[in-house]
Design an enzyme around this catalytic site. Sequence first.
Site, PDB file in Angstrom:
ATOM      1  N   LYS A  58       0.829  -1.209   0.084  1.00  0.00           N
ATOM      2  CA  LYS A  58      -0.081   0.237  -0.077  1.00  0.00           C
ATOM      3  C   LYS A  58       0.935   1.297   0.076  1.00  0.00           C
ATOM      4  CE  LYS A  58      -3.659   2.336   2.400  1.00  0.00           C
ATOM      5  NZ  LYS A  58      -4.711   2.268   3.604  1.00  0.00           N
ATOM      6  N   LYS A 116      -2.100  -1.652  -4.081  1.00  0.00           N
ATOM      7  CA  LYS A 116      -3.102  -0.489  -3.833  1.00  0.00           C
ATOM      8  C   LYS A 116      -2.144   0.882  -3.973  1.00  0.00           C
ATOM      9  CE  LYS A 116      -6.173   1.939  -0.877  1.00  0.00           C
ATOM     10  NZ  LYS A 116      -6.679   1.883   0.488  1.00  0.00           N
TER      11      LYS A 116
HETATM   12  C1  PBG Z   1      -7.637   3.441   5.349  1.00  0.00           C
HETATM   13  C2  PBG Z   1      -7.855   3.253   3.911  1.00  0.00           C
HETATM   14  C3  PBG Z   1      -7.443   4.087   2.859  1.00  0.00           C
HETATM   15  C4  PBG Z   1      -8.062   3.493   1.638  1.00  0.00           C
HETATM   16  C5  PBG Z   1      -8.637   2.201   2.134  1.00  0.00           C
HETATM   17  N1  PBG Z   1      -8.531   2.174   3.316  1.00  0.00           N
HETATM   18  C6  PBG Z   1      -7.060   5.482   2.882  1.00  0.00           C
HETATM   19  C7  PBG Z   1      -6.104   5.711   3.430  1.00  0.00           C
HETATM   20  O1  PBG Z   1      -4.788   5.073   3.742  1.00  0.00           O
HETATM   21  O2  PBG Z   1      -5.651   7.099   3.684  1.00  0.00           O
HETATM   22  C8  PBG Z   1      -8.124   4.209   0.311  1.00  0.00           C
HETATM   23  C9  PBG Z   1      -9.106   3.706  -0.739  1.00  0.00           C
HETATM   24  C10 PBG Z   1      -9.547   4.532  -1.885  1.00  0.00           C
HETATM   25  O3  PBG Z   1      -8.795   5.576  -1.933  1.00  0.00           O
HETATM   26  O4  PBG Z   1     -10.316   4.094  -2.711  1.00  0.00           O
HETATM   27  N2  PBG Z   1      -6.685   2.599   5.894  1.00  0.00           N
END
Ligand code: PBG
Length: 326
Positions: free
Chosen positions: A197, A250
Site C-alpha cells: 500500500k 494499492k
Molecule cells: C484507510 C484506507 C484508505 C483506503 C482504504 N483504506 C485510505 C488511506 O490509507 O488514507 C483508500 C481507498 C481508496 O482511495 O479508494 N486505511
Amino acid sequence: MNILTHRPRRNRKSSAIRNLVQENEVTVNDFIFPLFLIDGKNKKTEVKSMPGIFRLSTDLMLKEIESCLKLGITTFDIFPSLTDKFKDKTATESTNKNGLYLKTLTLIKKKFPEACIMTDVAMDPYSSDGHDGLVRNGEIVNDETLDILAKMAIAQAECGIDIIGPSDMMDGRVGFIRNALDDAGFSNVSIMSYTAKYASAFYGPFRDALDSAPKFGDKKTYQMNPANSKEAILEAQLDFEEGADFLMVKPALSYLDIIKDLNTHFSLPIAAYNVSGEYAMVKAAAAKGWIDGDRVRDEILLSMKRAGASIILTYFAKEWALKHKN
Ligand code: PBG
C-alpha cells in the site's frame, strides 16, 4: 512471393478470431465492491469527488447489497463514515458492538449469509488523529497499534464477516491478527492483506468520503514510497509468512508492475485496489466529454487482470455489472 512468414494481423481479422485468442477477461466474479456506511435512516449522500458513489445508511445499504447480489456481485468491502464525536486517540468506537459499523455488519450477514463481506482494519475512520495507527508524541507507534487492530479484527469477526482487510501497514500486523483470530476461534476468517500500500495522492476522494484525512503530517512513515518496488516483495514475503490469504496492491493503475511482480513471485491470489482517485479521474474526464468513460473503465479493469490480479476492488463494480448484463 510473400516475404512475411508471420502476419500477426491474421489473429485480429474478425471478432470471432479476436475472441478465440483473447488472453484475459474481466468478469463480475472478479469484483469486490467497496461501500460507505453512514448513520441514519433512508439516508444517501453522494461523495462529491466520486460521482455515482454514495454513503448509505444501514437500510439503504441492505437494499444496495441485495440489488448487487442480483447482478452477480458477491463480495463487498464496507467502510464506516463516522462523525467526529465517535473518534478518539485509541479508536474506541471500532469495538463498540452497539455502534453503527458492527451492528450493520451483523445485520448484513444475517440478511444475506451468502454475501461475502470484507471489513477494513485500520484506525483512521475512528481516530481523532486521522491516522491508521496510534499516535504518541507525533509518532505513529507500531507495536501498541497491533493490539488495537487485533481487537478490531475480532470484533468484526464476531459479526460473522468473511474477510479481514488490514489496511494500516503496521509491521507484523498480519501475523498478529492471524494469531488473535485463531485464538478467538476464528480460524476460518480470511485475511486480505493490504500488502503493498503506497503513500498515494490517489486516496484523496476516499478521505473525503470518510472525512478521514490525517489531522497532521502524512502517512509516509507507514505507507510505501511510490519510488520503490523491492520493498513490495519484502512486504509480500512477510505477509505470506505471517499467513495472509490474499496479497493486495494499492493503488492499482500506477502500480501494475507491482501486481505483476507479486503475481510472479507468490502463489497467493493477487488483488488490485482500483482506488478512489482512479475512479474520480475517469468520471471527471468523461463528464467533460474528453474520454469515453465506459471504454476507459473497461480497459483499465482489463489492464489489472492482464498484470496478474485475480481480484479487483473497484467503485466501478456495479456500473460494470449493469452495463455488461446479458
Ligand atoms: C484507510 C484506507 C484508505 C483506503 C482504504 N483504506 C485510505 C488511506 O490509507 O488514507 C483508500 C481507498 C481508496 O482511495 O479508494 N486505511
